[in-house]
Design an enzyme around this catalytic site. Structure first.
Site, PDB file in Angstrom:
ATOM      1  CG  HIS A  29      -6.582 -15.429  21.897  1.00 16.45           C
ATOM      2  ND1 HIS A  29      -7.110 -16.528  21.252  1.00 16.45           N
ATOM      3  CD2 HIS A  29      -5.274 -15.381  21.531  1.00 16.45           C
ATOM      4  CE1 HIS A  29      -6.162 -17.115  20.537  1.00 16.45           C
ATOM      5  NE2 HIS A  29      -5.043 -16.442  20.694  1.00 16.45           N
ATOM      6  CD  GLU A  94      -6.628 -16.151  25.921  1.00 17.25           C
ATOM      7  OE1 GLU A  94      -7.517 -15.312  26.183  1.00 17.25           O
ATOM      8  OE2 GLU A  94      -6.847 -17.233  25.355  1.00 17.25           O
ATOM      9  CG  ASP A 146     -11.508 -14.597  21.045  1.00 21.24           C
ATOM     10  OD1 ASP A 146     -12.092 -15.384  20.277  1.00 21.24           O
ATOM     11  OD2 ASP A 146     -10.399 -14.841  21.556  1.00 21.24           O
TER      12      ASP A 146
END
Length: 242
Positions: A29, A94, A146
């Site tokens: 992500h 992330e 993303d």
């Protein structure tokens, strides 16, 4: 050399522990937030109800937010092949990046260097098939963009950390924007389903169909993300299924 990881735990995870063999996917992500500190705070705020297992800062530092054997809340409504809700079977990573709705910048060299180390470590530890290293937009194409078209999937694939096609780029380039007939277009969409993308109900110009195609293009045809299938896209999809 294994990555250096620091702990900064988030309260946002499922309390029951899962077995090691349930982890089959790695999902990448971007934060989609301008400030790195704000992104970390959100992932650690119990009110937000979102989290990830790992966070990669701009300087390449890696933070472990949720232990691997607990289910973090990163994927949301998602599917890949015959699996729904990827949270149960995945580790979420992330990476700090402002994202498409802010100023979508290039990922830093330090971030990608750290990511390579982390992926290598996790792939080996959990015996992950490189076809199962995915982006958020792969598993939720109707909602997410993303990690986006600036993410270096091809670079990762050279190190066997992700999937990529094997084809002469110059030959492919000649097929860009060459239209498909209806039969070829249907074949392309069916190829996306076989690869693992979710099935959508659409008419010929439906928004959902374009979102699905864009997700594929952000992953495998990054220099032109227009939501329209062409001969280049079809050939890439065929190659990925070999």
């Amino acid at each position: 050399m294994w990555p250096k990881i620091t702990q900064y735990y988030s309260p946002n995870f499922k309390l029951s522990k899962r077995s090691k063999n349930k982890i089959k996917y790695l999902i990448i992500h971007y934060t989609g937030m301008k400030k790195e500190s704000s992104a970390i705070n959100r992932l650690c705020d119990f009110k937000s109800e979102v989290s990830a297992h790992y966070f990669i800062k701009k300087n390449g530092s890696i933070i472990n937010l949720v232990p691997d054997l607990y289910e973090a809340w990163h994927a949301g409504i998602s599917s890949w092949k015959n699996i729904n809700s990827l949270n149960k079977h995945s580790i979420g990573i992330e990476i700090q990046n402002s994202g498409h709705h802010n100023f979508y910048e290039n990922y830093s060299i330090k971030q990608i260097k750290s990511l390579k180390k982390l992926l290598k470590y996790l792939i080996r530890l959990y015996k992950i098939n490189i076809k199962n290293v995915l982006g958020h937009s792969d598993i939720a194409p109707l909602r997410k963009k993303d990690p986006g078209e600036k993410f270096p999937w091809k670079e990762l694939a050279k190190l066997r950390l992700a999937q990529w096609y094997k084809f002469d780029e110059k030959k492919l380039k000649r097929l860009k924007r060459v239209k498909l007939n209806l039969k070829e277009e249907n074949r392309f969409i069916n190829n996306l389903y076989k690869i693992g993308y979710c099935k959508v109900k659409f008419k010929s110009s439906n928004i959902q169909k374009r979102s699905l195609i864009k997700a594929f293009q952000r992953r495998f045809r990054q220099n032109l993300v227009n939501g329209f299938s062409d001969q280049e896209c079809l050939l890439i999809s065929k190659n990925l299924l070999k």
